[in-house]
Design an enzyme around this catalytic site. Structure first.
Site, PDB file in Angstrom:
ATOM      1  N   ASP A 227       0.960  -1.166  -0.005  1.00 49.38           N
ATOM      2  CA  ASP A 227       0.045  -0.046  -0.032  1.00 49.38           C
ATOM      3  C   ASP A 227       0.741   1.133   0.094  1.00 49.38           C
ATOM      4  O   ASP A 227       2.009   1.172   0.559  1.00 49.38           O
ATOM      5  CB  ASP A 227      -0.769  -0.165   1.123  1.00 49.38           C
ATOM      6  N   ASP A 229       0.369   3.612   2.339  1.00 48.88           N
ATOM      7  CA  ASP A 229       0.030   4.270   3.673  1.00 48.88           C
ATOM      8  C   ASP A 229      -0.843   5.124   3.313  1.00 48.88           C
ATOM      9  O   ASP A 229      -2.065   4.892   2.807  1.00 48.88           O
ATOM     10  CB  ASP A 229       1.352   4.689   4.090  1.00 48.88           C
TER      11      ASP A 229
HETATM   12  N1  LIG Z   1       1.080   1.322   5.655  1.00 45.18           N
HETATM   13  C1  LIG Z   1       1.736   0.217   6.810  1.00 45.18           C
HETATM   14  N2  LIG Z   1       1.958   0.767   7.911  1.00 45.18           N
HETATM   15  C2  LIG Z   1       2.564   0.041   8.781  1.00 45.18           C
HETATM   16  N3  LIG Z   1       2.721  -1.230   8.569  1.00 45.18           N
HETATM   17  C3  LIG Z   1       2.265  -1.576   7.397  1.00 45.18           C
HETATM   18  N4  LIG Z   1       2.305  -3.013   6.863  1.00 45.18           N
HETATM   19  C4  LIG Z   1       1.724  -2.887   5.722  1.00 45.18           C
HETATM   20  N5  LIG Z   1       1.423  -1.685   5.360  1.00 45.18           N
HETATM   21  C5  LIG Z   1       1.576  -0.882   6.422  1.00 45.18           C
END
Ligand SMILES: Nc1ncnc2[nH]cnc12
Ligand SMILES: CSC[C@H]1O[C@H](OP(=O)(O)O)[C@H](O)[C@@H]1O
Length: 311
Positions: A227, A229
């Site tokens: 992703d 975030d």
């Molecule tokens: N955006 C994110 N923040 C923290 N841990 C994660 N693991 C996968 N995506 C994450």
């Protein structure tokens, strides 16, 4: 499980720690399940011993596999018994760990499903996780300027680059921010991490990497971005997104781990996988405390971890 041994007599040098979406390593011969009890408690899961045929000799090389969040993802990132995990692996002979993690990307060019082999860590955990073996009357200090093993990282990067063009993109350096969680970051935090030069973010690399260093184990994390975030114009991170990308790309994750294991199984890396370059480093670094002042419990635990070091 029937037909699987509960003991394994030879030392196992290489381990894989699986994270979110990587709870097992199919495609290898499963020969044993070890239930190891350490002075720091039980690890996250039984340790599976898998046989991997060395491509150079054809001989089976044992690989230990541990599922960081438990067999059913029942352990939250801040509850992972990292000391028990690392101590249990060391006790069966492990000196090299390839750790896998699902991460958020903090940079446009690291796209979901890309792999990253980080070379730096920034600690944003909150001090609630036990993070050292050296406490309670046994003081020890270890260098952590470079949190990952540089030789191991080159092997991982080379193995990953060899798969490029075949559905795999790998970035061979980057800074990983380790946040506490389990909630994801605020937008303000995510943007600050970007301004610090963060490449990816997770909740798992610490204290795992610190404890591996204290245990004289060569450690490298392989990250897979799931992703952007919450800093990007695309949808904010959520669990479905993380699991969706992990599932869709799990075959590539396994291919990459398999390629790394193929390379590590080669006889020419025998000194590396036994971490000869780290062997004995804690003998001195962990024996600062005068004998008369050593805490009895702490000493007993460290004697379990490092037999013969602190007699
Ligand atoms: N955006 C994110 N923040 C923290 N841990 C994660 N693991 C996968 N995506 C994450
Ligand atoms: C389920 S998203 C957050 C979770 O995913 C990562 O887990 P792991 O590193 O074990 O793959 C991240 O670190 C968080 O723990």
């Amino acid at each position: 499980m029937t037909g699987i041994a509960d003991k394994y007599d030879a030392p196992v040098r290489i381990a894989v720690i699986g994270g979110t979406g990587l709870k097992s390593l199919p495609g290898f011969t499963h020969v044993a399940n070890l239930n190891v009890e350490t002075p720091w408690g039980k690890p996250s899961s039984p340790i599976s011993i898998l046989h991997h045929a060395s491509p150079s000799t054809g001989h089976p090389i044992p690989i230990a596999f541990l599922s960081r969040h438990g067999l059913h993802h029942e352990i939250a990132p801040h509850e992972v018994p990292a000391r028990a995990n690392i101590a249990a692996l060391r006790s069966i002979g492990v000196r090299t760990i390839i750790a896998f993690s699902a991460v958020g990307s903090l940079q446009e060019e690291v796209r979901p499903r890309d792999f990253v082999v980080p070379d730096q860590v920034f600690d944003r955990t909150k001090g609630v996780r036990p993070w050292t073996f050296f406490e309670g009357g046994m003081v020890g200090h270890v260098g952590f300027a470079d949190p990952f093993d540089s030789t191991l990282s080159k092997i991982v990067a080379k193995s990953g680059h060899a798969l490029e063009g075949d559905g795999i993109t790998l970035h061979d350096k980057g800074m990983i921010i380790c946040m506490e969680g389990p909630q994801f970051s605020t937008r303000a935090e995510s943007n600050i991490y970007r301004s610090w030069g963060g490449t990816v973010i997770n909740m798992s690399v610490l204290p795992e990497a610190k404890l591996a260093r204290e245990a004289e184990i060569a450690y490298q994390m392989i990250c897979m971005a799931t992703d952007y975030d919450c800093w990007h114009s695309t949808e904010d991170v959520n669990v479905e997104m993380v699991m969706g990308h992990m599932k869709a790309n799990s075959e590539n994750a396994r291919r990459l781990v398999g390629a790394v294991l193929d390379e590590l199984s080669n006889e020419r890396h025998s000194d590396l996988v036994q971490a000869k370059h780290l062997e004995g480093s804690m003998k001195f670094a962990g024996s600062m405390t005068g004998k008369e002042a050593r805490g009895a419990d702490a000493l007993k635990k460290l004697q379990w971890l490092f037999p013969g070091y602190y007699d």
